[in-house]
Design a protein around this motif. Structure first.
Motif, PDB file in Angstrom:
ATOM      1  N   LEU A  78     -21.398   3.674 -16.945  1.00 40.94           N
ATOM      2  CA  LEU A  78     -21.542   2.723 -16.494  1.00 40.94           C
ATOM      3  C   LEU A  78     -22.331   2.433 -15.261  1.00 40.94           C
ATOM      4  CD1 LEU A  78     -20.629  -0.433 -16.143  1.00 40.94           C
ATOM      5  CD2 LEU A  78     -18.345   0.334 -15.313  1.00 40.94           C
ATOM      6  N   ALA A  79     -22.291   3.643 -14.431  1.00 43.60           N
ATOM      7  CA  ALA A  79     -22.880   3.631 -12.819  1.00 43.60           C
ATOM      8  C   ALA A  79     -24.441   3.848 -13.159  1.00 43.60           C
ATOM      9  CB  ALA A  79     -22.460   5.001 -12.250  1.00 43.60           C
ATOM     10  N   SER A  93     -25.990   2.353 -16.006  1.00 41.13           N
ATOM     11  CA  SER A  93     -26.213   1.106 -16.249  1.00 41.13           C
ATOM     12  C   SER A  93     -26.271   0.085 -15.078  1.00 41.13           C
ATOM     13  CB  SER A  93     -25.218   0.488 -17.474  1.00 41.13           C
ATOM     14  OG  SER A  93     -25.552  -0.564 -17.975  1.00 41.13           O
ATOM     15  N   ASN A  94     -25.424   0.198 -14.317  1.00 37.04           N
ATOM     16  CA  ASN A  94     -25.451  -0.711 -13.045  1.00 37.04           C
ATOM     17  C   ASN A  94     -26.665  -0.628 -12.169  1.00 37.04           C
ATOM     18  OD1 ASN A  94     -22.865  -1.915 -13.986  1.00 37.04           O
ATOM     19  ND2 ASN A  94     -21.671  -0.676 -12.497  1.00 37.04           N
ATOM     20  N   GLU A  95     -26.857   0.568 -12.110  1.00 39.74           N
ATOM     21  CA  GLU A  95     -27.906   0.913 -11.327  1.00 39.74           C
ATOM     22  C   GLU A  95     -29.225   0.447 -11.960  1.00 39.74           C
ATOM     23  OE1 GLU A  95     -28.514   5.140 -10.625  1.00 39.74           O
ATOM     24  OE2 GLU A  95     -26.440   5.329  -9.651  1.00 39.74           O
ATOM     25  N   MET A 115     -29.627  -2.269 -13.964  1.00 32.40           N
ATOM     26  CA  MET A 115     -29.491  -3.458 -13.592  1.00 32.40           C
ATOM     27  C   MET A 115     -29.916  -4.095 -12.371  1.00 32.40           C
ATOM     28  SD  MET A 115     -29.048  -5.320 -16.317  1.00 32.40           S
ATOM     29  CE  MET A 115     -28.789  -6.937 -15.727  1.00 32.40           C
ATOM     30  N   SER A 116     -29.328  -3.310 -11.350  1.00 35.74           N
ATOM     31  CA  SER A 116     -29.655  -3.456  -9.919  1.00 35.74           C
ATOM     32  C   SER A 116     -31.238  -3.306  -9.714  1.00 35.74           C
ATOM     33  CB  SER A 116     -29.059  -2.461  -9.189  1.00 35.74           C
ATOM     34  OG  SER A 116     -29.429  -2.568  -7.667  1.00 35.74           O
ATOM     35  N   SER A 173     -25.940  -9.863 -11.568  1.00 32.68           N
ATOM     36  CA  SER A 173     -25.453  -9.264 -12.770  1.00 32.68           C
ATOM     37  C   SER A 173     -23.857  -9.131 -12.822  1.00 32.68           C
ATOM     38  CB  SER A 173     -26.184  -8.101 -13.320  1.00 32.68           C
ATOM     39  OG  SER A 173     -25.778  -6.906 -12.441  1.00 32.68           O
ATOM     40  N   GLU A 174     -23.357  -9.504 -13.893  1.00 28.49           N
ATOM     41  CA  GLU A 174     -21.858  -9.287 -13.873  1.00 28.49           C
ATOM     42  C   GLU A 174     -21.520  -8.890 -15.295  1.00 28.49           C
ATOM     43  OE1 GLU A 174     -18.179 -12.343 -14.121  1.00 28.49           O
ATOM     44  OE2 GLU A 174     -19.910 -13.078 -13.611  1.00 28.49           O
ATOM     45  N   LEU A 175     -20.930  -7.605 -15.273  1.00 29.77           N
ATOM     46  CA  LEU A 175     -20.559  -7.019 -16.457  1.00 29.77           C
ATOM     47  C   LEU A 175     -19.594  -7.955 -17.379  1.00 29.77           C
ATOM     48  CD1 LEU A 175     -20.553  -4.478 -18.414  1.00 29.77           C
ATOM     49  CD2 LEU A 175     -18.498  -3.573 -17.019  1.00 29.77           C
ATOM     50  N   GLU A 217     -18.518  -4.572 -23.073  1.00 31.47           N
ATOM     51  CA  GLU A 217     -18.836  -3.083 -23.312  1.00 31.47           C
ATOM     52  C   GLU A 217     -18.507  -2.504 -24.772  1.00 31.47           C
ATOM     53  OE1 GLU A 217     -16.934   0.235 -21.160  1.00 31.47           O
ATOM     54  OE2 GLU A 217     -16.359  -1.328 -19.642  1.00 31.47           O
ATOM     55  N   TYR A 258     -24.432  -7.703 -19.540  1.00 33.14           N
ATOM     56  CA  TYR A 258     -24.125  -8.282 -18.369  1.00 33.14           C
ATOM     57  C   TYR A 258     -24.611  -9.706 -18.621  1.00 33.14           C
ATOM     58  CZ  TYR A 258     -24.261  -3.590 -16.517  1.00 33.14           C
ATOM     59  OH  TYR A 258     -24.084  -2.241 -16.407  1.00 33.14           O
TER      60      TYR A 258
END
Length: 126
Positions: A4-5, A7-9, A11-12, A56-58, A61, A81
């Motif tokens: 998740l970390a 994946s979030n990076e 998207m960022s 982005s908003e998860l 999953e 997202y």
């Protein structure tokens, strides 16, 4: 948590228009097959479908498996997202990021934009 970390990076990086940084999170085999220039062009082409995400908003999953061309299989973790994009309001376009375990850290194995055919978010995204 590590998948998740990353994946979030990823998207960022897309939100901040850092496409080279985003593609650096893909599996090395993907980058070796395409080369950095073609990979950047490919991601930009995919972003044309829904526009580049501005946030982005998860929303969802799930887990699964990926079977590679050589027949080996690897577990995946997919994150979806919702995003406001340069061309669509939030709730019309979604971004799926599928992760696999890498040698040092989880890596992006597939990425793609998804557009709601009705213009309304699916039930799981509300």
């Amino acid at each position: 948590a590590a998948a998740l970390a990353v994946s979030n990076e990823f998207m960022s990086d897309l939100v901040n228009d850092r496409i080279p940084e985003a593609i650096s999170k893909f599996e090395p085999e993907f980058l070796a097959a395409l080369g950095p220039g073609e990979a950047v062009a490919g991601v930009r082409s995919l972003l044309n479908y829904c526009g580049r995400p501005l946030d982005s908003e998860l929303k969802h999953e799930g887990v699964g498996d990926k079977v590679y061309a050589d027949g080996h299989k690897q577990s995946t973790h997919q994150f979806i997202y919702s995003a406001t994009t340069t061309t669509h309001p939030k709730g019309e376009c979604f971004f799926a990021v599928t992760m696999v375990s890498g040698a040092a850290a989880p890596r992006v194995t597939t990425f793609g934009p998804l557009k709601s055919p009705t213009g309304n978010p699916p039930d799981w995204a509300r």
